[in-house]
Design an enzyme around this catalytic site. Structure first.
Site, PDB file in Angstrom:
ATOM      1  N   SER A 137     -61.786  -9.420  38.143  1.00 15.35           N
ATOM      2  CA  SER A 137     -62.525  -8.219  37.724  1.00 15.35           C
ATOM      3  C   SER A 137     -64.017  -8.315  38.070  1.00 15.35           C
ATOM      4  O   SER A 137     -64.696  -9.272  37.659  1.00 15.35           O
ATOM      5  CB  SER A 137     -62.355  -8.050  36.207  1.00 15.35           C
ATOM      6  OG  SER A 137     -63.424  -7.317  35.667  1.00 15.35           O
TER       7      SER A 137
HETATM    8  N1  LIG Z   1     -67.777  -0.535  32.143  1.00 17.88           N
HETATM    9  C1  LIG Z   1     -66.842  -1.612  31.897  1.00 17.88           C
HETATM   10  C2  LIG Z   1     -65.707  -1.513  32.872  1.00 17.88           C
HETATM   11  C3  LIG Z   1     -64.654  -2.578  32.652  1.00 17.88           C
HETATM   12  C4  LIG Z   1     -63.389  -2.321  33.444  1.00 17.88           C
HETATM   13  O1  LIG Z   1     -63.116  -1.190  33.876  1.00 17.88           O
HETATM   14  N2  LIG Z   1     -62.599  -3.388  33.625  1.00 17.88           N
HETATM   15  C5  LIG Z   1     -61.329  -3.235  34.285  1.00 17.88           C
HETATM   16  C6  LIG Z   1     -61.024  -4.478  35.096  1.00 17.88           C
HETATM   17  S1  LIG Z   1     -62.056  -4.547  36.505  1.00 17.88           S
HETATM   18  C7  LIG Z   1     -60.260  -3.097  33.229  1.00 17.88           C
HETATM   19  O2  LIG Z   1     -60.281  -3.769  32.229  1.00 17.88           O
HETATM   20  N3  LIG Z   1     -59.322  -2.187  33.485  1.00 17.88           N
HETATM   21  C8  LIG Z   1     -58.239  -1.909  32.611  1.00 17.88           C
HETATM   22  C9  LIG Z   1     -58.463  -0.665  31.817  1.00 17.88           C
HETATM   23  O3  LIG Z   1     -59.621  -0.196  31.716  1.00 17.88           O
HETATM   24  O4  LIG Z   1     -57.494  -0.137  31.291  1.00 17.88           O
HETATM   25  C10 LIG Z   1     -67.572  -2.955  32.013  1.00 17.88           C
HETATM   26  O5  LIG Z   1     -68.594  -3.003  32.714  1.00 17.88           O
HETATM   27  O6  LIG Z   1     -67.145  -3.922  31.382  1.00 17.88           O
END
Ligand SMILES: N[C@@H](CCC(=O)N[C@@H](CS)C(=O)NCC(=O)O)C(=O)O
Length: 230
Positions: free
Chosen positions: A11
């Protein structure tokens, strides 16, 4: 007690936190959340973070999610100084602007592309998203015109968020380094940081996931596409 980081190192936002922790000399216990196995939707994880995203920091029961918020917290609470996120109101505002730009623009677009490719079975990246990503690169290239780093003359949290995003989005929408030479110079500079390997390591994992999707950009423009559908 060692802080826990709920994470998967493919990630980009997780990698931004890992870079910050390295820069600050902070040890984190890694708790792996396997997104490909949908562990982020497990009710136990949803109790921790109803937004079902990684990274999440657990600092002895204090829970924080969103990489940008976590990084600001780590510097404010544990930094020996404030250099990565200065208290000076204008300097901080510029860094915050870059962090929101990462969140809404560059990572915002990357997140949609990755989601379409990995979970929705898209094989071709819609033109509109390629154009949005390129517009983000253009903006970042402008930011980098006047200083070595994303928010001016000094390395900051903005660089950690943006580098983890750009090195990942580059796999879908390659940065045109002839057009955006400031970005190329900046990437080379960041790669010289002694802890850069943290991003590289997770990037390999990200690459493995997306290479299985065989994502391609469209060969024709958005307007041509509209013409074919109307
Ligand atoms: N704005 C958040 C974005 C986090 C994010 O979108 N992470 C992704 C992985 S790259 C995730 O967990 N995706 C699964 C979901 O959101 O359901 C941050 O900066 O932590």
């Amino acid at each position: 007690m060692v802080m826990k980081l709920y994470m998967t190192n493919s990630s980009p936002p997780v990698r931004a936190v890992l870079l910050t922790a390295e820069a600050l000399g902070i040890k984190l216990e890694h708790v792996i959340v396997n997104i490909m196995a949908l562990e982020h939707l497990d009710p136990k994880f949803l109790e921790i973070n109803p937004q079902h995203s990684v990274p999440v920091l657990d600092d002895n029961g204090t829970i924080i999610w969103d990489s940008h918020a976590i990084n600001a917290y780590l510097v404010t609470k544990y930094g020996k100084d404030d250099s990565l996120y200065p208290k000076d109101s204008f300097k901080r505002a510029v860094i915050d602007q870059r962090l929101h730009f990462d969140s809404c623009n560059l990572f915002g677009v990357l997140r949609i592309i990755a989601h379409l490719m990995v979970f929705k079975g898209y094989k071709i990246i819609p033109d509109y998203l390629v154009e949005e990503m390129d517009d983000g690169y253009k903006t970042l290239n402008e930011f980098l015109k006047d200083g070595d780093w994303a928010a001016g003359d000094d390395l900051s949290l903005a660089d950690f968020s943006l580098i983890s995003t750009v090195t990942s989005s580059d796999l879908f929408v390659p940065v045109d380094t002839e057009k955006y030479e400031n970005i190329e110079r900046w990437i080379h500079k960041i790669k010289e940081l002694p802890y850069y390997h943290v991003n590289q390591h997770g990037l390999h994992a990200f690459k493995r996931i997306i290479s299985s999707t065989h994502a391609k950009q469209r060969k024709y423009s958005f307007f041509e596409m509209l013409a074919t559908t109307t």
